[in-house]
Design an enzyme around this catalytic site. Structure first.
Site, short mmCIF file in Angstrom:
data_model
loop_
_atom_site.label_atom_id
_atom_site.label_comp_id
_atom_site.label_asym_id
_atom_site.label_seq_id
_atom_site.Cartn_x
_atom_site.Cartn_y
_atom_site.Cartn_z
CD GLU A 180 -24.96 15.07 -0.48
OE1 GLU A 180 -25.55 16.17 -0.40
OE2 GLU A 180 -23.74 14.97 -0.28
CE LYS A 222 -23.48 16.58 -3.32
NZ LYS A 222 -23.37 18.03 -3.15
C1 5MM Z 1 -20.64 21.87 0.99
O1 5MM Z 1 -20.64 20.88 1.98
C2 5MM Z 1 -21.87 20.35 2.43
C3 5MM Z 1 -21.67 20.31 3.92
O2 5MM Z 1 -22.80 20.63 4.54
P1 5MM Z 1 -22.80 20.75 6.17
O3 5MM Z 1 -22.16 22.04 6.51
O4 5MM Z 1 -24.24 20.71 6.50
O5 5MM Z 1 -22.02 19.58 6.70
C4 5MM Z 1 -22.09 18.90 1.89
O6 5MM Z 1 -23.38 18.42 2.10
C5 5MM Z 1 -21.78 18.84 0.43
O7 5MM Z 1 -22.78 19.47 -0.32
C6 5MM Z 1 -21.60 17.43 -0.10
O8 5MM Z 1 -21.16 16.52 0.86
C7 5MM Z 1 -20.61 17.47 -1.23
O9 5MM Z 1 -19.43 18.04 -0.75
P2 5MM Z 1 -18.04 17.29 -0.99
O10 5MM Z 1 -17.03 18.18 -0.30
O11 5MM Z 1 -18.18 15.93 -0.36
O12 5MM Z 1 -17.90 17.23 -2.49
#
Ligand code: 5MM
Length: 342
Positions: A180, A222
């Site tokens: 990601e 991702k």
């Molecule tokens: C679920 O959100 C994750 C946040 O992790 P942290 O608590 O470590 O910041 C994040 O990595 C998430 O999996 C991705 O960014 C995708 O989430 P969004 O909200 O951008 O679809």
């Protein structure tokens, strides 16, 4: 005894037609922000109740959620009746996954950039998580456009290198890595800047994956979509976001990669769905295009739940609707009429 799935089979299942991934791996600090928005205390029990509500949403989980990314606490947690949460996920036919990065730290000598940490001891942690049921993992690198010279090549290179080392360790440890690289959309940059930087980031990520000998067939990407920053006065149409994103992906992502599951990055629920739909409508494409949304899958459910047990059914309905809309978007069959029919 059921035969273990190969990593290629796990990767294919993660991006199966009509399905996508629920990113429920908010760390304790991030879920606090989400709970603050519904005035709910950030306790271990509340985190468990909220996630149990999502994982017990039968329609969503069975039909539209291929896998769930969990946080370390959640992969060890049990539902109220004592069933491990991973078992609830498996019982619905979905796959448990785990966030293995340890978050971002400042990158020295940079203009406020970050490097994602967590490689030390990762091989052992992967072994433990696989034992707890994880079939795949996630590592997120974060980049931002904050002004001239950002992101720097130092940040792009260091994060791509870490992603590649993580991915190699996952495959060696028998789980599928979700790679990601996220270019944030919080700033005021336009879509041209996002396109240029996203292409640069992805080129470097695939270069480093190659040097690290990562078999791409066993990985999922991702990425962010190609989109203007939230504060930009000039926003592109949904069709343009779709076209530009697919253009960049075609330039950068080898066809050996089985699937691409987007993050939502702060887009509205409906935009995230519509963008995915328009991209799939441009098909046929060399990889499956799906979702791995956090906020865009959960926001409506979180609001409907509001931290109250009497609202569990409403929360599940909201979650099931979003999961279904994104499921149809993976097939390029979403439209406004279904969206409003909820
Ligand atoms: C679920 O959100 C994750 C946040 O992790 P942290 O608590 O470590 O910041 C994040 O990595 C998430 O999996 C991705 O960014 C995708 O989430 P969004 O909200 O951008 O679809």
């Amino acid at each position: 005894m059921t035969k273990a799935m190969t990593l290629e089979q796990v990767a294919a299942a993660m991006v199966a037609p009509g399905k996508g991934i629920l990113a429920a791996d908010e760390s304790t600090g991030t879920i606090k922000k989400r709970f603050d928005s519904i005035k709910t205390e950030n306790t271990e029990d509340n985190r468990r109740d909220y996630r149990e509500m999502l994982f017990r949403s039968t329609d969503a989980m069975k039909n539209h959620v291929s896998g769930v990314i969990l946080f370390d606490e959640t992969i060890r947690q049990k539902a109220k009746d004592g069933t491990p949460l991973t078992k609830l996920i498996e019982a619905s036919g979905s796959l448990p996954g785990i966030k293995v990065d340890k978050g971002t730290k400042p990158l020295p000598f940079s203009k406020g950039e970050t490097i994602t940490e967590g490689l030390d001891g990762l091989a052992d942690r992967i072994k433990e998580y696989a034992g707890l049921g994880a079939k795949f993992a996630k590592w997120r690198a974060v980049y931002d456009i904050t002004g001239p010279g950002t992101p720097s090549y130092a940040a792009i290179n260091a994060n791509a290198h870490a992603l590649a080392r993580y991915a190699a360790l996952c495959v060696e440890g028998g789980i599928v890595p979700i790679v990601e690289p996220e270019l944030l959309m919080d700033g005021g940059h336009d879509i041209d800047a996002c396109e240029m930087v996203t292409e640069w980031i992805l080129k470097e990520v695939y270069q480093q994956l190659y040097y690290a000998n990562v078999p791409l067939e066993k990985t999922i990407l991702k990425p962010n979509m190609v989109i203007a920053g939230k504060k930009s006065p000039k926003q592109a149409s949904r069709e343009e976001v779709a076209e530009r994103t697919v253009k960049v992906l075609k330039r950068c992502v080898p066809t050996a990669v089985p699937g691409i599951a987007f993050l939502s990055g702060g887009q509205s629920d409906e935009d995230a769905t519509a963008h995915l739909h328009y991209m799939n409508a441009l098909g046929p494409l060399p990889w499956k295009l799906s979702f791995s949304y956090g906020r865009a899958l959960q926001a409506a459910a979180l609001k409907a739940w509001g931290g109250k047990s009497e609202n569990v059914a409403a929360g599940q309905r909201a979650f099931s609707h979003r999961a279904k809309m994104n499921g149809v978007a993976t097939l390029g069959k979403w439209d406004e009429k279904q969206e409003k029919a909820a």
